[in-house]
Write an enzyme that holds these catalytic residues in place. Structure first.
Site, mmCIF file in Angstrom:
data_model
loop_
_atom_site.group_PDB
_atom_site.id
_atom_site.type_symbol
_atom_site.label_atom_id
_atom_site.label_comp_id
_atom_site.label_asym_id
_atom_site.label_seq_id
_atom_site.Cartn_x
_atom_site.Cartn_y
_atom_site.Cartn_z
ATOM 1 N N HIS A 385 0.820 -1.311 -0.047
ATOM 2 C CA HIS A 385 -0.003 -0.086 -0.130
ATOM 3 C C HIS A 385 0.847 1.289 -0.100
ATOM 4 O O HIS A 385 1.638 1.481 0.766
ATOM 5 C CB HIS A 385 -0.796 -0.038 1.329
ATOM 6 C CG HIS A 385 -1.995 1.097 1.336
ATOM 7 N ND1 HIS A 385 -3.241 0.738 0.828
ATOM 8 C CD2 HIS A 385 -1.733 2.284 1.847
ATOM 9 C CE1 HIS A 385 -3.796 1.889 1.121
ATOM 10 N NE2 HIS A 385 -3.049 2.943 1.497
ATOM 11 N N ALA A 386 0.924 2.063 -1.159
ATOM 12 C CA ALA A 386 1.713 2.943 -1.206
ATOM 13 C C ALA A 386 1.559 4.090 -0.113
ATOM 14 O O ALA A 386 0.531 4.484 0.512
ATOM 15 C CB ALA A 386 1.253 3.858 -2.495
ATOM 16 N N HIS A 415 1.583 11.914 -6.389
ATOM 17 C CA HIS A 415 0.380 11.926 -5.469
ATOM 18 C C HIS A 415 1.536 12.033 -4.002
ATOM 19 O O HIS A 415 1.512 12.718 -3.017
ATOM 20 C CB HIS A 415 -0.569 11.273 -5.589
ATOM 21 C CG HIS A 415 -1.428 11.190 -4.375
ATOM 22 N ND1 HIS A 415 -2.612 11.711 -4.339
ATOM 23 C CD2 HIS A 415 -1.254 10.826 -2.971
ATOM 24 C CE1 HIS A 415 -3.196 11.572 -3.221
ATOM 25 N NE2 HIS A 415 -2.353 11.049 -2.200
ATOM 26 N N GLU A 416 2.127 10.728 -3.854
ATOM 27 C CA GLU A 416 2.875 10.398 -2.620
ATOM 28 C C GLU A 416 4.031 11.455 -2.331
ATOM 29 O O GLU A 416 3.951 11.979 -1.496
ATOM 30 C CB GLU A 416 3.616 9.255 -2.847
ATOM 31 C CG GLU A 416 2.619 7.880 -2.722
ATOM 32 C CD GLU A 416 1.822 7.961 -1.503
ATOM 33 O OE1 GLU A 416 2.062 8.475 -0.574
ATOM 34 O OE2 GLU A 416 0.577 7.309 -1.839
ATOM 35 N N HIS A 419 2.654 14.510 -0.672
ATOM 36 C CA HIS A 419 2.731 14.265 0.606
ATOM 37 C C HIS A 419 4.130 14.656 1.457
ATOM 38 O O HIS A 419 4.260 15.309 1.936
ATOM 39 C CB HIS A 419 2.491 12.904 1.232
ATOM 40 C CG HIS A 419 0.886 12.406 0.941
ATOM 41 N ND1 HIS A 419 -0.182 13.101 1.492
ATOM 42 C CD2 HIS A 419 0.549 11.296 0.288
ATOM 43 C CE1 HIS A 419 -1.144 12.523 1.304
ATOM 44 N NE2 HIS A 419 -0.960 11.474 0.502
ATOM 45 N N GLU A 443 -4.038 14.636 1.413
ATOM 46 C CA GLU A 443 -4.477 14.017 -0.019
ATOM 47 C C GLU A 443 -4.615 14.829 -1.019
ATOM 48 O O GLU A 443 -4.288 14.693 -2.304
ATOM 49 C CB GLU A 443 -5.774 13.116 0.279
ATOM 50 C CG GLU A 443 -5.746 12.196 1.692
ATOM 51 C CD GLU A 443 -4.355 11.433 1.330
ATOM 52 O OE1 GLU A 443 -4.181 11.002 0.175
ATOM 53 O OE2 GLU A 443 -3.722 10.868 2.528
ATOM 54 N N HIS A 543 -8.312 0.361 4.524
ATOM 55 C CA HIS A 543 -8.307 1.455 5.453
ATOM 56 C C HIS A 543 -8.954 1.089 6.693
ATOM 57 O O HIS A 543 -9.130 1.815 7.686
ATOM 58 C CB HIS A 543 -8.952 2.787 4.891
ATOM 59 C CG HIS A 543 -8.093 3.280 3.821
ATOM 60 N ND1 HIS A 543 -7.876 2.802 2.618
ATOM 61 C CD2 HIS A 543 -7.213 4.304 3.594
ATOM 62 C CE1 HIS A 543 -7.136 3.159 1.864
ATOM 63 N NE2 HIS A 543 -6.503 4.387 2.598
ATOM 64 N N TYR A 553 -10.497 11.569 1.934
ATOM 65 C CA TYR A 553 -10.412 10.986 0.583
ATOM 66 C C TYR A 553 -11.416 11.797 -0.241
ATOM 67 O O TYR A 553 -11.301 12.207 -1.490
ATOM 68 C CB TYR A 553 -10.200 9.608 0.196
ATOM 69 C CG TYR A 553 -9.112 8.860 0.908
ATOM 70 C CD1 TYR A 553 -7.552 9.417 0.762
ATOM 71 C CD2 TYR A 553 -9.299 8.032 1.883
ATOM 72 C CE1 TYR A 553 -6.788 8.724 1.400
ATOM 73 C CE2 TYR A 553 -8.313 7.557 2.721
ATOM 74 C CZ TYR A 553 -6.891 7.776 2.299
ATOM 75 O OH TYR A 553 -5.808 7.320 2.741
#
Length: 644
Positions: A385-386, A415-416, A419, A443, A543, A553
């Site tokens: 899970h990224a 996306h990551e 963060h 997010e 989750h 999200y």
């Protein structure tokens, strides 16, 4: 992910997304300080004083000293938990889970102690800033433990077990019912990891195989149910000791508005985009019916969940080949572009880093490249899970992924890294403010960057030779909608289910029934086989056992389009929103960096206003972005029986 997604929300990870949303990402940062409440609700009349255990008056100076000491203790302990959690995620075994559980237990005990100490200032006459930080302390836990140390230990152990069960889960087709799996390929045949099954569901169009994989993965979750039930029981007791009716109220009280007002605003935003989802659902169902026939997909009603290209039917982009019209051409195949480029997995991350440095962000530190997990190891189980991590609250930022050379993973990388750059730019803030303005912001920032992965951007970085003409825009928007719009009802219902579980509206005997009631109502999908309470299908979604709140999200899907529209305006872009990229635009970069540097130091409407000029959530940007597609869908759906 935001903070630690175990029983606490306080180590250092930030959950990212499924696909390019929540299932491949989770982010670790510090406590769950993304939760904020309005000051007025907690302030008392001037002159009211608080008393400590010894009867002394609690003053502003007392509160400030308490907060200074508390943040120092939490910073030290959260770093320990972060390293233990990283180990448990990248080396799944009994020892790493034991180590993580002990660290989580200690941190949870500390967080509970500090939350209860913070409550002693509830009646003190304090400044809004001090009051806000104390409220953050009280709301920093996802699953707060009661004072009883035995329950604290039990809660930590449950959280670690659930994470481990999910991370090590596999589907072994030849395994006998009830037989223990070794988790490895054996003489009975191959066992499939979730990553492998996800790849098969994305590409395969055999409904029999897809149903087998769908059912097979969900065998991992029934053993989780008694653990989850007990976890909810303990967590509710902990929430009540902090002054909340239950976990549902606590979770919904973190957004600068009342718990019920927050839930109502979620529904309000959903109703703005619901017509677009219903139009997309109608078109997708018709195309699936054309492809599979009436025996597999009915021409009306709900869509079978296993046929949408994703294990959870939360994003449908993988079935674009089935959904598109014969004359509809996508502007490009991003996966093919990635493959043709010859990029390695690490080079894909370098491409993502270049996006941020083009906006004026500092390059990633050397340790990022040394300590991150980019590919799936062959010698051990890991959580694929990224996720994006900041382990020390400073510069020890990392991502954890099992990168595949696909367009989807290139987007997830952007996306990551969103963060990571967010975590890094607010690292000078006090401990409690090292977080997004609310949990949706983290997010949304990553997804906002992903919205700039347009043909224009791909040409700028050399993956495309020419920017396609506007005649291919509908194909591009269809691809986007199959992920972005299809996700919205799922993003809403996951926490709606948990809120109902937490407040007792749904009893353990109805967990699965309530899950499918929401999925059918909001998504218009149905299970491909009969489900019962012998199943625990919510647990097959990361989750739930990972205890990562999911409303973030949904919020992020709305906020990202607000952010994107504002940044495109700052960049001087005047064309359609879906063609705008802020890559290499310093003006947009400066505006973004200024907002990110605020962390959680101000209520989220202040951060929203700093970037967009608006103080409220506003779904009109997403409606505007997809307006050309909405017109197309309305034309295509003429004569069809829409709805379910």
């Amino acid at each position: 992910m935001k903070k630690l997604a175990l029983v606490i929300a306080a180590a250092m990870a930030v959950s990212a997304c499924d696909n390019r949303t929540p299932e491949q990402e989770v982010s670790q940062t510090v406590p769950n300080s993304a939760s904020q409440v309005s000051y007025g609700a907690d302030q008392t009349e001037t002159g009211t004083v608080a008393k400590g255990d010894d009867g002394d008056t609690m003053t502003e100076a007392d509160a400030e000293q308490f907060l200074e000491d508390a943040q120092a203790r939490m910073a030290k302990m959260s770093e320990e938990v972060s390293h233990a959690s990283w180990l448990a995620s990248t080396y799944i075994n009994v020892d790493s889970q034991f180590t993580e559980a002990l660290a989580v237990e200690r941190f949870t005990s500390l967080a509970v102690e500090l939350a209860q100490e913070a409550a002693k200032f509830d009646d003190a006459d304090l400044t809004p800033e001090t009051r806000r930080m104390l409220t953050m302390l009280k709301q920093g836990l996802v699953f707060p433990a009661p004072k009883d140390p035995k329950l604290t230990a039990e809660l930590a152990q449950i959280g670690s077990k659930l994470q481990g069960m999910y991370g090590a889960g596999k589907y072994c087709p030849d395994q006998e019912p009830g037989e223990e799996s070794s988790g490895a390929d054996d003489d009975k045949g191959k066992c499939y990891t979730l990553t492998e099954m996800g790849q098969m569901m994305a590409k395969n169009r055999d409904p029999k195989l897809l149903k087998e994989l769908w059912v097979g993965w969900r065998k991992v979750s029934p053993p989780m149910k008694p653990l989850y039930e007990r976890q909810v029981e303990i967590g509710n007791a902990g929430a009540q000791e902090l002054g909340y009716d239950n976990l549902s109220v606590m979770w919904r009280s973190k957004y600068d508005m009342g718990a019920d007002d927050f839930a109502a605003d979620m529904d309000k935003q959903w109703n703005k985009v619901k017509p677009l989802y219903e139009a997309l659902h109608c078109h997708v169902r018709a195309k699936l019916n054309d492809h599979y026939g009436d025996d597999v997909v009915p021409a009306s009603g709900k869509i079978p969940a296993h046929l949408l290209g994703n294990m959870w039917a939360q994003e449908w982009g993988n079935i674009y080949d089935v959904v598109k019209d014969d004359d509809m051409q996508a502007p490009y195949d991003l996966t093919q572009l990635v493959v043709d480029s010859g990029m390695s997995e690490k080079e894909m991350v370098k491409v993502g880093e270049k996006f941020f440095t083009s906006l004026g962000f500092k390059p990633l530190p050397k340790t990022f490249w040394e300590r991150s997990q980019f590919t799936q190891p062959q010698d051990r189980d890991v959580v694929c899970h990224a996720s994006a991590w900041n382990l020390d609250g400073k510069d020890d930022i990392r991502i954890k992924m099992c990168i595949n050379k696909t367009g989807e993973d290139l987007v997830t990388i952007h996306h990551e890294l969103g963060h990571n750059f967010y975590q890094r730019i607010y690292n000078d803030q006090p401990f409690l403010y090292k977080e997004g303005a609310n949990d949706g912001f983290h997010e949304a920032v990553g997804d906002t960057i992903a919205l700039s992965i347009t043909p224009k951007y791909l040409k700028q970085i050399g993956l495309l030779d020419e920017v396609p003409g506007t005649d291919k825009d509908i194909g591009f928007l269809m691809q986007q909608a199959l992920d972005k719009i299809a996700f919205l009802p799922f993003g809403l219902l996951v926490d709606k289910w948990r809120w109902q579980v937490f407040n007792g509206e749904v009893e353990p005997g109805d967990y699965n029934k309530a899950w499918w009631k929401l999925r059918e109502e909001y998504q218009g999908i149905e299970a491909p086989v009969e489900r019962s309470e012998a199943n625990f299908d919510p647990g097959a979604k990361y989750h739930i056992p990972g205890n990562t709140p999911y409303a973030r999200y949904f919020l992020a899907r709305i906020q990202q389009f607000q952010f994107h529209r504002a940044l495109c305006e700052a960049a001087g872009e005047t064309g359609p929103l879906h063609r705008c990229s802020i890559f290499n635009n310093k003006a947009a970069g400066k505006k973004l960096r200024n907002m990110l540097a605020m962390g959680a130091s101000k209520p989220w409407p202040d951060a929203m206003e700093a970037l967009t000029g608006q103080r409220e959530l506003d779904a009109t940007a997403i409606v505007d972005y997809f307006q050309p597609l909405m017109e197309y869908l309305q034309e295509q759906n003429k004569g069809r029986q829409c709805g379910w």
